[in-house]
Design a protein around this motif. Structure first.
Motif, PDB file in Angstrom:
ATOM      1  N   UNK A 296      53.186  44.603  34.296  1.00  0.00           N
ATOM      2  CA  UNK A 296      52.612  43.312  33.961  1.00  0.00           C
ATOM      3  C   UNK A 296      53.407  42.460  35.757  1.00  0.00           C
ATOM      4  N   UNK A 297      52.303  42.301  36.053  1.00  0.00           N
ATOM      5  CA  UNK A 297      52.693  42.004  38.166  1.00  0.00           C
ATOM      6  C   UNK A 297      52.593  39.886  37.733  1.00  0.00           C
ATOM      7  N   UNK A 298      53.111  40.238  39.091  1.00  0.00           N
ATOM      8  CA  UNK A 298      53.628  38.831  39.660  1.00  0.00           C
ATOM      9  C   UNK A 298      52.347  37.822  39.583  1.00  0.00           C
ATOM     10  N   UNK A 299      53.029  36.506  39.127  1.00  0.00           N
ATOM     11  CA  UNK A 299      51.607  35.658  39.710  1.00  0.00           C
ATOM     12  C   UNK A 299      51.525  35.561  41.217  1.00  0.00           C
ATOM     13  N   UNK A 300      49.985  35.110  41.532  1.00  0.00           N
ATOM     14  CA  UNK A 300      49.431  34.576  42.450  1.00  0.00           C
ATOM     15  C   UNK A 300      49.744  35.754  43.416  1.00  0.00           C
ATOM     16  N   UNK A 301      50.029  36.760  42.705  1.00  0.00           N
ATOM     17  CA  UNK A 301      49.559  38.178  43.599  1.00  0.00           C
ATOM     18  C   UNK A 301      48.368  39.678  42.991  1.00  0.00           C
ATOM     19  N   UNK A 302      47.933  39.625  44.197  1.00  0.00           N
ATOM     20  CA  UNK A 302      47.070  40.885  43.865  1.00  0.00           C
ATOM     21  C   UNK A 302      46.906  42.096  43.538  1.00  0.00           C
ATOM     22  N   UNK A 303      48.082  41.939  43.127  1.00  0.00           N
ATOM     23  CA  UNK A 303      48.309  42.792  41.312  1.00  0.00           C
ATOM     24  C   UNK A 303      47.393  42.533  40.237  1.00  0.00           C
ATOM     25  N   UNK A 304      47.398  41.652  40.093  1.00  0.00           N
ATOM     26  CA  UNK A 304      47.258  40.479  39.098  1.00  0.00           C
ATOM     27  C   UNK A 304      45.588  40.349  38.712  1.00  0.00           C
ATOM     28  N   UNK A 305      45.379  40.511  39.957  1.00  0.00           N
ATOM     29  CA  UNK A 305      43.723  40.202  40.484  1.00  0.00           C
ATOM     30  C   UNK A 305      43.088  41.268  40.181  1.00  0.00           C
ATOM     31  N   UNK A 306      43.665  42.066  41.311  1.00  0.00           N
ATOM     32  CA  UNK A 306      43.488  43.453  40.357  1.00  0.00           C
ATOM     33  C   UNK A 306      42.665  43.767  38.445  1.00  0.00           C
ATOM     34  N   UNK A 307      43.951  43.486  38.184  1.00  0.00           N
ATOM     35  CA  UNK A 307      44.130  43.891  36.082  1.00  0.00           C
ATOM     36  C   UNK A 307      42.747  43.151  35.665  1.00  0.00           C
ATOM     37  N   UNK A 308      42.896  42.098  36.454  1.00  0.00           N
ATOM     38  CA  UNK A 308      41.770  40.891  36.709  1.00  0.00           C
ATOM     39  C   UNK A 308      40.129  41.099  36.652  1.00  0.00           C
ATOM     40  N   UNK A 309      40.092  41.953  38.256  1.00  0.00           N
ATOM     41  CA  UNK A 309      38.750  42.611  38.044  1.00  0.00           C
ATOM     42  C   UNK A 309      38.386  44.141  36.621  1.00  0.00           C
ATOM     43  N   UNK A 310      39.935  44.177  36.225  1.00  0.00           N
ATOM     44  CA  UNK A 310      38.997  45.322  35.180  1.00  0.00           C
ATOM     45  C   UNK A 310      38.326  44.647  33.763  1.00  0.00           C
ATOM     46  N   UNK A 311      39.879  43.544  33.509  1.00  0.00           N
ATOM     47  CA  UNK A 311      39.414  42.924  32.268  1.00  0.00           C
ATOM     48  C   UNK A 311      38.876  41.580  32.336  1.00  0.00           C
ATOM     49  N   UNK A 312      38.883  40.847  33.635  1.00  0.00           N
ATOM     50  CA  UNK A 312      38.417  39.323  33.765  1.00  0.00           C
ATOM     51  C   UNK A 312      39.422  38.157  33.619  1.00  0.00           C
ATOM     52  N   UNK A 313      39.604  37.157  34.158  1.00  0.00           N
ATOM     53  CA  UNK A 313      40.343  36.609  34.537  1.00  0.00           C
ATOM     54  C   UNK A 313      40.975  35.453  32.969  1.00  0.00           C
TER      55      UNK A 313
END
Length: 340
Positions: A296-313
């Motif tokens: 589980x990743x930091x807010x506003x990080x590119x990593x949480x955005x990567x997770x969103x690329x798989x599952x949607x925001x």
């Protein structure tokens, strides 16, 4: 999390109680929590990491075998002031990018233990370019890593509010780490014990990439429109076995965001080694990798955005909300999630 615009930085913000930031890993490794998210029906299952294989589809698995170096060193300026230096990555020609706590200017000499010193060559916006010397002789990358192994400290992330300990030399390293160069661990890999790897090999083809995680992994996105973010670059190389997997039609599980970016970068460019600067987000989703295991990743990080690329925001918001309600541990030493 409030906003829903996939390009709006604030859409990737969330509040995390500080007690949920893991300062030490689950022990034994298999006892970590695992959240399983099934995209076909939006089903969330809460289980333990030791049960991972029960949820894995038929797939090939790719790990990152980078090895974390003791990248944090403490020293002093020739004027006497204390400094803390975090190595980022080698740049070639004897130069290295670093983060330095303490004011320095071009020409400043910093002194460390074991005759190690460095000269600040150039100041960039955030990084400081330096050359290292031992007893006044220029030091190359391999030699520097050897010296750091003696005098350096495990570079625990900034949100772990304690000094590194001897145990971190074991815990903040995957069991298959072999190629020196990372200044942060590929944290999804930290959950695997030798027995789990053996069990995986009985049913899955396993291969490796090497991506040396840089200090930029902890840096938040600072532009309000994420499309304007300039992604950091990290040194990578992909094994022939991993290339064969990527070039096959087999489903792929990438263990960690570093593997994911590497797989996707190679799939798009065909370049097997160099610098990876791929930024995955909901408008730039994965094209080759099918499944993801991550923390589980930091807010506003590119990593949480990567997770969103798989599952949607929207689904990221639901997943993180449940994880927080169930008091999962977050970040590097925290719990894991599997996207299938």
């Amino acid at each position: 999390m409030m906003k829903n615009n996939i390009f709006d930085l604030d859409s990737y913000d969330y509040e995390l109680p500080s007690k949920l930031i893991a300062s030490s890993p689950a022990n034994p490794k298999e006892s970590a929590n695992l959240l399983v998210y099934q995209r076909s029906n939006n089903k969330i299952t809460h289980t333990k990491f030791g049960n991972l294989m029960e949820f894995l589809p038929d797939c090939d698995i790719i790990f990152n075998d980078t090895k974390v170096i003791k990248a944090r060193i403490y020293g002093k300026k020739s004027s006497g002031g204390a400094v803390e230096l975090l190595l980022n990555q080698p740049l070639g020609q004897g130069k290295f990018s670093t983060l330095i706590k303490g004011r320095v200017k071009a020409g400043t000499i910093l002194e460390f233990d074991n005759g190690l010193s460095c000269e600040v060559i150039e100041l960039l916006d955030e990084y400081r370019i330096v050359k290292f010397y031992q007893n006044n002789r220029l030091v190359d990358t391999a030699c520097l890593y050897q010296i750091l192994n003696t005098i350096g400290h495990v570079p625990l992330p900034p949100y772990i509010k304690r000094e590194d300990q001897k145990s971190d030399e074991i815990w903040y390293q995957s069991i298959f780490a072999k190629n020196d160069g990372a200044v942060a661990a590929p944290t999804a890999s930290l959950h695997f014990s030798p027995q789990m790897i053996q069990n995986l090999k009985s049913k899955h083809n396993i291969s490796y990439i090497t991506l040396h995680v840089g200090a930029g992994t902890f840096k938040g996105v600072e532009v309000s429109d994420i499309r304007e973010h300039k992604m950091h670059s990290e040194i990578y190389t992909i094994s022939d076995e991993a290339i064969n997997t990527i070039n096959s039609n087999r489903p792929i599980l990438g263990v960690g965001t570093t593997v994911t970016r590497c797989v996707e970068y190679f799939y798009r460019t065909g370049v097997k080694d160099g610098l990876c600067d791929l930024f995955l987000h909901p408008a730039n989703p994965p094209q080759r990798q099918n499944y993801l295991l991550t923390n589980f990743h930091l807010p506003k990080s590119t990593l949480i955005m990567l997770v969103a690329s798989f599952v949607g925001l929207e689904n990221v918001k639901q997943i993180y909300k449940q994880a927080i309600e169930r008091e999962y541990k977050f970040y590097s030493y925290g719990d894991a999630m599997l996207v299938i």
